[in-house]
Enzyme design. Structure first.
Site, PDB file in Angstrom:
ATOM      1  N   GLY A  12      38.560 -47.219  12.892  1.00 32.62           N
ATOM      2  CA  GLY A  12      38.877 -47.101  14.314  1.00 32.62           C
ATOM      3  C   GLY A  12      39.227 -45.659  14.693  1.00 32.62           C
ATOM      4  N   PHE A  82      46.535 -50.316  10.820  1.00 37.26           N
ATOM      5  CA  PHE A  82      46.074 -50.026  12.181  1.00 37.26           C
ATOM      6  C   PHE A  82      45.411 -51.231  12.837  1.00 37.26           C
ATOM      7  CE2 PHE A  82      45.642 -45.781  10.134  1.00 37.26           C
ATOM      8  CZ  PHE A  82      46.358 -45.008  11.028  1.00 37.26           C
ATOM      9  N   SER A 126      53.874 -48.371  19.219  1.00 36.00           N
ATOM     10  CA  SER A 126      53.529 -47.694  20.472  1.00 36.00           C
ATOM     11  C   SER A 126      54.791 -47.459  21.289  1.00 36.00           C
ATOM     12  CB  SER A 126      52.573 -48.602  21.253  1.00 36.00           C
ATOM     13  OG  SER A 126      52.508 -48.219  22.593  1.00 36.00           O
ATOM     14  N   TYR A 151      49.735 -57.406  24.848  1.00 30.17           N
ATOM     15  CA  TYR A 151      49.504 -56.351  23.848  1.00 30.17           C
ATOM     16  C   TYR A 151      50.838 -55.694  23.469  1.00 30.17           C
ATOM     17  CZ  TYR A 151      49.003 -51.551  22.341  1.00 30.17           C
ATOM     18  OH  TYR A 151      49.194 -50.371  21.677  1.00 30.17           O
ATOM     19  N   LYS A 155      53.302 -55.548  19.755  1.00 32.59           N
ATOM     20  CA  LYS A 155      53.871 -54.383  19.051  1.00 32.59           C
ATOM     21  C   LYS A 155      55.381 -54.564  18.877  1.00 32.59           C
ATOM     22  CE  LYS A 155      50.138 -52.193  18.316  1.00 32.59           C
ATOM     23  NZ  LYS A 155      49.624 -52.088  16.948  1.00 32.59           N
ATOM     24  N   LEU A 200      42.736 -42.903  30.268  1.00 33.26           N
ATOM     25  CA  LEU A 200      42.450 -41.767  31.151  1.00 33.26           C
ATOM     26  C   LEU A 200      41.418 -40.785  30.584  1.00 33.26           C
ATOM     27  CD1 LEU A 200      43.116 -40.118  33.720  1.00 33.26           C
ATOM     28  CD2 LEU A 200      44.954 -39.034  32.416  1.00 33.26           C
TER      29      LEU A 200
END
Ligand code: UD1
Length: 337
Positions: A12, A82, A126, A151, A155, A200
Protein backbone atom coordinates in the site's frame (compact mmCIF):
# COMPACT_ATOMS: atom_id res chain seq x y z
CA UNK A 1 21.93 -10.85 12.32
CA UNK A 2 19.39 -9.34 9.90
CA UNK A 3 16.03 -8.88 11.53
CA UNK A 4 12.93 -10.00 9.66
CA UNK A 5 9.91 -7.72 9.78
CA UNK A 6 6.49 -8.86 8.57
CA UNK A 7 4.71 -5.92 6.94
CA UNK A 8 0.97 -6.37 6.47
CA UNK A 9 -0.36 -4.05 3.77
CA UNK A 10 3.23 -3.70 2.57
CA UNK A 11 2.18 -2.95 -1.02
CA UNK A 12 0.00 0.00 0.00
CA UNK A 13 0.89 3.69 0.02
CA UNK A 14 2.60 3.97 3.41
CA UNK A 15 3.48 0.25 3.52
CA UNK A 16 5.51 0.27 0.30
CA UNK A 17 7.53 3.32 1.36
CA UNK A 18 8.19 1.68 4.71
CA UNK A 19 9.39 -1.54 3.03
CA UNK A 20 11.94 0.53 1.06
CA UNK A 21 13.16 2.27 4.24
CA UNK A 22 13.39 -1.05 6.10
CA UNK A 23 15.55 -2.53 3.32
CA UNK A 24 17.75 0.57 3.27
CA UNK A 25 18.20 0.28 7.05
CA UNK A 26 19.32 -3.36 6.72
CA UNK A 27 16.11 -5.16 7.68
CA UNK A 28 14.55 -8.03 5.79
CA UNK A 29 10.85 -7.29 5.19
CA UNK A 30 8.28 -9.96 4.34
CA UNK A 31 5.15 -8.46 2.80
CA UNK A 32 1.64 -9.77 3.47
CA UNK A 33 -0.98 -8.02 1.33
CA UNK A 34 -4.32 -9.12 -0.11
CA UNK A 35 -4.14 -6.63 -3.03
CA UNK A 36 -7.48 -5.09 -2.03
CA UNK A 37 -6.03 -1.60 -2.59
CA UNK A 38 -2.72 -2.35 -4.32
CA UNK A 39 -1.11 -4.42 -7.07
CA UNK A 40 1.85 -6.77 -7.33
CA UNK A 41 3.53 -4.27 -9.69
CA UNK A 42 4.39 -2.20 -6.59
CA UNK A 43 7.08 -4.86 -5.98
CA UNK A 44 8.80 -3.71 -9.20
CA UNK A 45 9.06 -0.16 -7.84
CA UNK A 46 10.40 -1.41 -4.50
CA UNK A 47 12.98 -3.54 -6.32
CA UNK A 48 14.10 -0.70 -8.60
CA UNK A 49 14.67 1.62 -5.64
CA UNK A 50 16.25 -0.82 -3.21
CA UNK A 51 17.78 -3.48 -5.44
CA UNK A 52 15.88 -6.14 -3.50
CA UNK A 53 12.58 -7.84 -4.31
CA UNK A 54 11.12 -8.78 -0.94
CA UNK A 55 9.12 -11.95 -0.42
CA UNK A 56 5.43 -11.17 -0.75
CA UNK A 57 2.42 -13.28 0.24
CA UNK A 58 -0.98 -12.50 -1.27
CA UNK A 59 -3.02 -13.11 1.85
CA UNK A 60 -5.80 -11.57 3.92
CA UNK A 61 -4.76 -10.98 7.53
CA UNK A 62 -8.01 -12.61 8.61
CA UNK A 63 -6.33 -15.95 7.72
CA UNK A 64 -4.79 -16.56 11.13
CA UNK A 65 -3.23 -19.97 10.54
CA UNK A 66 -1.61 -18.81 7.28
CA UNK A 67 -0.10 -15.87 9.16
CA UNK A 68 1.28 -18.28 11.75
CA UNK A 69 2.92 -20.36 9.03
CA UNK A 70 4.59 -17.23 7.56
CA UNK A 71 5.83 -16.06 10.97
CA UNK A 72 7.40 -19.46 11.61
CA UNK A 73 8.82 -20.01 8.11
CA UNK A 74 10.56 -16.62 8.10
CA UNK A 75 11.38 -16.44 11.81
CA UNK A 76 9.72 -13.05 11.96
CA UNK A 77 11.07 -10.79 14.71
CA UNK A 78 8.47 -8.00 14.62
CA UNK A 79 5.33 -6.99 12.74
CA UNK A 80 4.23 -3.67 11.24
CA UNK A 81 0.48 -3.71 10.67
CA UNK A 82 -0.79 -1.44 7.89
CA UNK A 83 -3.41 -3.69 6.30
CA UNK A 84 -6.73 -1.88 6.77
CA UNK A 85 -9.45 -0.05 4.87
CA UNK A 86 -9.06 3.74 5.07
CA UNK A 87 -11.78 5.56 3.13
CA UNK A 88 -13.75 7.65 5.60
CA UNK A 89 -16.87 8.11 3.41
CA UNK A 90 -17.00 4.43 2.43
CA UNK A 91 -16.78 3.44 6.10
CA UNK A 92 -20.05 5.29 6.76
CA UNK A 93 -21.76 3.30 3.99
CA UNK A 94 -20.18 -0.06 4.87
CA UNK A 95 -19.45 0.05 8.61
CA UNK A 96 -19.58 -3.72 9.05
CA UNK A 97 -16.92 -4.23 6.38
CA UNK A 98 -14.69 -1.76 8.21
CA UNK A 99 -15.14 -3.37 11.63
CA UNK A 100 -14.67 -6.84 10.13
CA UNK A 101 -11.53 -5.96 8.18
CA UNK A 102 -9.86 -3.47 10.52
CA UNK A 103 -10.81 -4.75 13.97
CA UNK A 104 -11.22 -8.41 12.93
CA UNK A 105 -7.94 -8.24 10.99
CA UNK A 106 -6.08 -6.88 14.00
CA UNK A 107 -7.52 -9.60 16.27
CA UNK A 108 -6.50 -12.28 13.78
CA UNK A 109 -2.98 -10.86 13.57
CA UNK A 110 -2.66 -10.66 17.36
CA UNK A 111 -3.80 -14.27 17.69
CA UNK A 112 -1.24 -15.38 15.11
CA UNK A 113 1.48 -13.46 16.95
CA UNK A 114 0.46 -14.89 20.32
CA UNK A 115 0.25 -18.46 18.98
CA UNK A 116 3.75 -18.23 17.49
CA UNK A 117 5.37 -16.36 20.38
CA UNK A 118 5.83 -13.03 18.57
CA UNK A 119 5.43 -9.96 20.77
CA UNK A 120 6.65 -6.85 18.93
CA UNK A 121 4.11 -4.83 16.98
CA UNK A 122 3.95 -1.42 15.29
CA UNK A 123 0.35 -0.32 14.66
CA UNK A 124 -0.83 2.22 12.05
CA UNK A 125 -3.02 4.68 13.88
CA UNK A 126 -4.27 8.13 12.99
CA UNK A 127 -4.73 11.58 14.46
CA UNK A 128 -8.41 10.86 13.92
CA UNK A 129 -8.39 9.28 17.42
CA UNK A 130 -8.27 12.81 18.88
CA UNK A 131 -11.27 14.19 16.96
CA UNK A 132 -11.22 17.99 17.28
CA UNK A 133 -8.71 18.54 20.10
CA UNK A 134 -9.46 21.25 22.64
CA UNK A 135 -5.81 22.31 22.79
CA UNK A 136 -3.33 22.56 19.94
CA UNK A 137 -0.86 21.25 19.05
CA UNK A 138 -2.16 17.86 20.08
CA UNK A 139 0.03 15.67 22.30
CA UNK A 140 -0.13 11.92 22.91
CA UNK A 141 -1.82 12.68 26.24
CA UNK A 142 -4.73 14.50 24.64
CA UNK A 143 -7.94 12.57 25.21
CA UNK A 144 -9.52 10.32 22.58
CA UNK A 145 -12.84 11.54 21.29
CA UNK A 146 -15.78 9.77 19.68
CA UNK A 147 -14.65 9.31 16.10
CA UNK A 148 -16.66 10.94 13.33
CA UNK A 149 -16.72 7.77 11.19
CA UNK A 150 -16.61 3.98 11.52
CA UNK A 151 -13.11 4.19 10.01
CA UNK A 152 -12.02 6.45 12.86
CA UNK A 153 -13.73 4.16 15.37
CA UNK A 154 -11.73 1.18 14.09
CA UNK A 155 -8.46 3.04 14.81
CA UNK A 156 -9.65 4.05 18.27
CA UNK A 157 -10.88 0.54 19.11
CA UNK A 158 -7.64 -0.89 17.72
CA UNK A 159 -5.55 1.27 20.03
CA UNK A 160 -7.76 0.58 23.05
CA UNK A 161 -7.52 -3.16 22.41
CA UNK A 162 -3.76 -2.92 22.10
CA UNK A 163 -3.48 -1.02 25.39
CA UNK A 164 -5.22 -3.96 27.12
CA UNK A 165 -3.36 -6.67 25.24
CA UNK A 166 0.01 -5.03 25.84
CA UNK A 167 -0.53 -5.76 29.55
CA UNK A 168 -0.35 -9.45 28.70
CA UNK A 169 3.04 -9.22 26.99
CA UNK A 170 2.43 -7.77 23.51
CA UNK A 171 4.92 -4.92 23.19
CA UNK A 172 3.26 -2.31 20.99
CA UNK A 173 4.00 1.04 19.41
CA UNK A 174 1.12 2.98 17.97
CA UNK A 175 2.07 5.61 15.40
CA UNK A 176 -0.58 8.28 15.04
CA UNK A 177 -0.19 9.63 11.53
CA UNK A 178 -1.24 13.12 10.60
CA UNK A 179 -1.79 13.69 6.84
CA UNK A 180 0.64 11.64 4.73
CA UNK A 181 1.19 13.03 1.23
CA UNK A 182 3.78 12.98 -1.56
CA UNK A 183 5.55 9.96 -2.98
CA UNK A 184 9.04 8.50 -3.14
CA UNK A 185 11.31 11.14 -4.82
CA UNK A 186 12.14 8.55 -7.51
CA UNK A 187 8.42 8.41 -8.46
CA UNK A 188 8.76 4.62 -8.60
CA UNK A 189 6.22 4.14 -5.81
CA UNK A 190 3.37 6.35 -4.59
CA UNK A 191 -0.35 6.28 -3.93
CA UNK A 192 -2.26 4.27 -6.56
CA UNK A 193 -5.25 6.16 -7.90
CA UNK A 194 -8.49 4.20 -7.55
CA UNK A 195 -11.55 6.19 -8.57
CA UNK A 196 -12.20 9.74 -7.43
CA UNK A 197 -9.78 10.66 -4.64
CA UNK A 198 -11.15 11.65 -1.24
CA UNK A 199 -7.92 13.21 -0.07
CA UNK A 200 -6.73 16.69 -0.89
CA UNK A 201 -3.33 16.19 -2.51
CA UNK A 202 -4.28 13.43 -4.99
CA UNK A 203 -7.27 15.59 -5.94
CA UNK A 204 -4.95 18.55 -6.53
CA UNK A 205 -2.52 16.58 -8.72
CA UNK A 206 -5.33 14.91 -10.68
CA UNK A 207 -6.97 18.29 -11.31
CA UNK A 208 -3.68 19.79 -12.48
CA UNK A 209 -3.18 16.79 -14.78
CA UNK A 210 -6.63 17.28 -16.28
CA UNK A 211 -8.08 14.07 -14.84
CA UNK A 212 -10.54 16.13 -12.77
CA UNK A 213 -12.17 19.34 -13.92
CA UNK A 214 -12.00 21.32 -10.72
CA UNK A 215 -11.03 21.00 -7.08
CA UNK A 216 -13.58 22.05 -4.50
CA UNK A 217 -12.21 23.55 -1.29
CA UNK A 218 -14.53 22.28 1.40
CA UNK A 219 -15.54 25.47 3.19
CA UNK A 220 -13.84 28.82 3.87
CA UNK A 221 -15.85 29.84 6.91
CA UNK A 222 -13.82 28.02 9.56
CA UNK A 223 -12.16 29.82 12.49
CA UNK A 224 -8.71 29.84 10.85
CA UNK A 225 -6.64 32.67 9.35
CA UNK A 226 -7.98 32.16 5.80
CA UNK A 227 -11.16 30.30 6.71
CA UNK A 228 -10.08 26.87 5.38
CA UNK A 229 -9.27 23.81 7.51
CA UNK A 230 -5.82 23.26 8.99
CA UNK A 231 -3.95 19.94 8.85
CA UNK A 232 -0.41 18.72 9.49
CA UNK A 233 0.81 17.35 6.13
CA UNK A 234 3.77 14.98 6.29
CA UNK A 235 5.88 13.53 3.49
CA UNK A 236 5.28 9.79 3.19
CA UNK A 237 9.04 9.08 3.19
CA UNK A 238 9.42 10.86 6.54
CA UNK A 239 6.49 8.84 7.85
CA UNK A 240 8.04 5.60 6.54
CA UNK A 241 11.30 6.38 8.35
CA UNK A 242 9.38 6.74 11.62
CA UNK A 243 8.48 3.03 11.32
CA UNK A 244 12.13 2.04 11.12
CA UNK A 245 12.80 4.08 14.27
CA UNK A 246 9.80 2.42 15.93
CA UNK A 247 11.20 -1.04 15.17
CA UNK A 248 14.55 -0.05 16.72
CA UNK A 249 12.75 1.40 19.74
CA UNK A 250 10.66 -1.76 20.27
CA UNK A 251 13.75 -3.90 20.70
CA UNK A 252 15.13 -1.57 23.40
CA UNK A 253 12.18 -0.22 25.37
CA UNK A 254 10.74 -1.76 28.51
CA UNK A 255 7.42 0.02 27.95
CA UNK A 256 4.66 -2.29 26.77
CA UNK A 257 2.54 0.34 24.98
CA UNK A 258 3.81 3.61 23.56
CA UNK A 259 2.05 6.05 21.24
CA UNK A 260 3.78 8.65 19.10
CA UNK A 261 2.38 11.50 17.04
CA UNK A 262 3.99 11.50 13.61
CA UNK A 263 3.62 14.92 12.02
CA UNK A 264 5.73 17.96 11.19
CA UNK A 265 4.26 20.15 13.92
CA UNK A 266 3.17 22.69 11.33
CA UNK A 267 -0.50 23.39 10.64
CA UNK A 268 -1.35 24.46 7.08
CA UNK A 269 -4.62 25.53 5.53
CA UNK A 270 -6.08 24.05 2.35
CA UNK A 271 -5.35 27.32 0.52
CA UNK A 272 -1.72 27.25 1.67
CA UNK A 273 -1.34 23.75 0.26
CA UNK A 274 -2.84 24.86 -3.06
CA UNK A 275 -0.49 27.88 -3.14
CA UNK A 276 2.55 25.69 -2.46
CA UNK A 277 1.48 23.35 -5.26
CA UNK A 278 1.10 26.29 -7.66
CA UNK A 279 4.47 27.75 -6.69
CA UNK A 280 6.29 24.43 -6.98
CA UNK A 281 4.81 23.37 -10.30
CA UNK A 282 4.10 26.79 -11.86
CA UNK A 283 0.62 25.48 -12.69
CA UNK A 284 -2.47 27.45 -11.84
CA UNK A 285 -4.98 25.18 -10.23
CA UNK A 286 -8.66 25.32 -11.16
CA UNK A 287 -10.48 25.41 -7.84
CA UNK A 288 -13.63 26.81 -6.30
CA UNK A 289 -14.78 27.32 -2.76
CA UNK A 290 -17.59 24.94 -1.86
CA UNK A 291 -19.57 23.85 1.15
CA UNK A 292 -18.06 22.29 4.23
CA UNK A 293 -17.57 18.50 4.10
CA UNK A 294 -19.55 16.66 6.76
CA UNK A 295 -17.37 15.31 9.55
CA UNK A 296 -14.33 17.51 8.78
CA UNK A 297 -12.31 18.68 11.72
CA UNK A 298 -11.55 22.41 11.75
CA UNK A 299 -7.92 22.25 12.74
CA UNK A 300 -5.39 19.75 13.98
CA UNK A 301 -1.63 19.61 14.03
CA UNK A 302 0.87 17.58 15.96
CA UNK A 303 3.19 18.07 18.83
CA UNK A 304 5.74 15.49 17.71
CA UNK A 305 8.34 16.34 20.35
CA UNK A 306 7.92 12.92 21.98
CA UNK A 307 8.83 11.17 18.70
CA UNK A 308 11.72 13.63 18.21
CA UNK A 309 13.13 12.94 21.67
CA UNK A 310 12.37 9.26 22.22
CA UNK A 311 12.43 7.79 18.71
CA UNK A 312 15.20 10.12 17.51
CA UNK A 313 13.03 10.89 14.50
CA UNK A 314 12.03 14.13 12.86
CA UNK A 315 10.34 15.18 9.63
CA UNK A 316 12.82 16.53 7.07
CA UNK A 317 10.79 17.26 3.91
CA UNK A 318 8.95 20.55 3.60
CA UNK A 319 5.62 21.26 1.90
CA UNK A 320 7.23 22.17 -1.44
CA UNK A 321 9.04 18.85 -1.54
CA UNK A 322 5.77 17.08 -0.73
CA UNK A 323 4.11 18.86 -3.67
CA UNK A 324 7.06 18.27 -6.01
CA UNK A 325 7.08 14.52 -5.32
CA UNK A 326 3.28 14.20 -5.49
CA UNK A 327 3.38 15.93 -8.88
CA UNK A 328 6.29 13.84 -10.16
CA UNK A 329 4.38 10.68 -9.20
CA UNK A 330 1.24 11.95 -10.92
CA UNK A 331 3.29 12.67 -14.06
CA UNK A 332 4.28 9.06 -14.65
CA UNK A 333 0.83 7.52 -14.04
CA UNK A 334 -0.89 6.06 -17.09
CA UNK A 335 -3.55 8.40 -18.48
CA UNK A 336 -6.94 7.75 -16.90
CA UNK A 337 -10.06 9.61 -15.81
C1 UD1 B 1 -9.01 11.98 6.50
C2 UD1 B 1 -9.53 11.44 7.79
C3 UD1 B 1 -8.41 10.81 8.56
C4 UD1 B 1 -7.77 9.72 7.75
C5 UD1 B 1 -7.31 10.26 6.43
C6 UD1 B 1 -6.93 9.08 5.58
C7 UD1 B 1 -11.44 12.79 8.46
C8 UD1 B 1 -11.97 13.79 9.44
N1 UD1 B 1 -10.17 12.47 8.58
O1 UD1 B 1 -8.15 13.04 6.80
O2 UD1 B 1 -8.92 10.25 9.73
O3 UD1 B 1 -6.69 9.17 8.46
O4 UD1 B 1 -8.36 10.97 5.76
O5 UD1 B 1 -6.38 9.47 4.42
O6 UD1 B 1 -12.16 12.34 7.63
N2 UD1 B 1 -10.22 18.95 1.15
C9 UD1 B 1 -10.78 19.83 0.24
N3 UD1 B 1 -11.15 19.34 -0.98
C10 UD1 B 1 -10.99 18.04 -1.35
C11 UD1 B 1 -10.41 17.13 -0.41
C12 UD1 B 1 -10.05 17.64 0.83
O7 UD1 B 1 -10.94 21.02 0.51
O8 UD1 B 1 -11.37 17.68 -2.46
C13 UD1 B 1 -9.80 19.45 2.46
C14 UD1 B 1 -10.54 18.83 3.63
O9 UD1 B 1 -11.69 19.52 3.94
C15 UD1 B 1 -9.46 18.93 4.73
C16 UD1 B 1 -8.14 18.83 3.98
O10 UD1 B 1 -8.45 19.12 2.63
O11 UD1 B 1 -9.52 20.18 5.32
C17 UD1 B 1 -7.52 17.45 4.06
O12 UD1 B 1 -8.49 16.48 3.69
P1 UD1 B 1 -8.11 14.95 3.42
O13 UD1 B 1 -6.91 14.88 2.54
O14 UD1 B 1 -9.35 14.25 2.97
O15 UD1 B 1 -7.65 14.43 4.84
P2 UD1 B 1 -8.39 14.48 6.27
O16 UD1 B 1 -9.83 14.74 6.11
O17 UD1 B 1 -7.63 15.42 7.12
Amino acid sequence: MTKTIAVTGGLGFIGSHTVVELIEAGYSPVIIDNLSNSTLSVLDGIEKISGIRPTCYTLNVLETSELEAIFNTHQVDAVIHFAAFKAVGESVLKPLDYYHNNVGGLISLLNAMKNTGRNQLVFSSSCTVYGQPQTLPVTENSPFSKAESPYGQTKKIGEEMLMDISKTGMKTISLRYFNPVGAHPSALIGELPLGIPNNLVPFITQTAAGWRKQLTVFGNDYQTHDGTCIRDYIHVVDLAKAHVKAIEYLSKTEAMFTAFNIGTGQGLTVLEVIKAFEETTQIQLNYQIGLRRKGDIEKVWADSSKANAELGWEAKFDLHQMMRDAWKWQGQLPITI
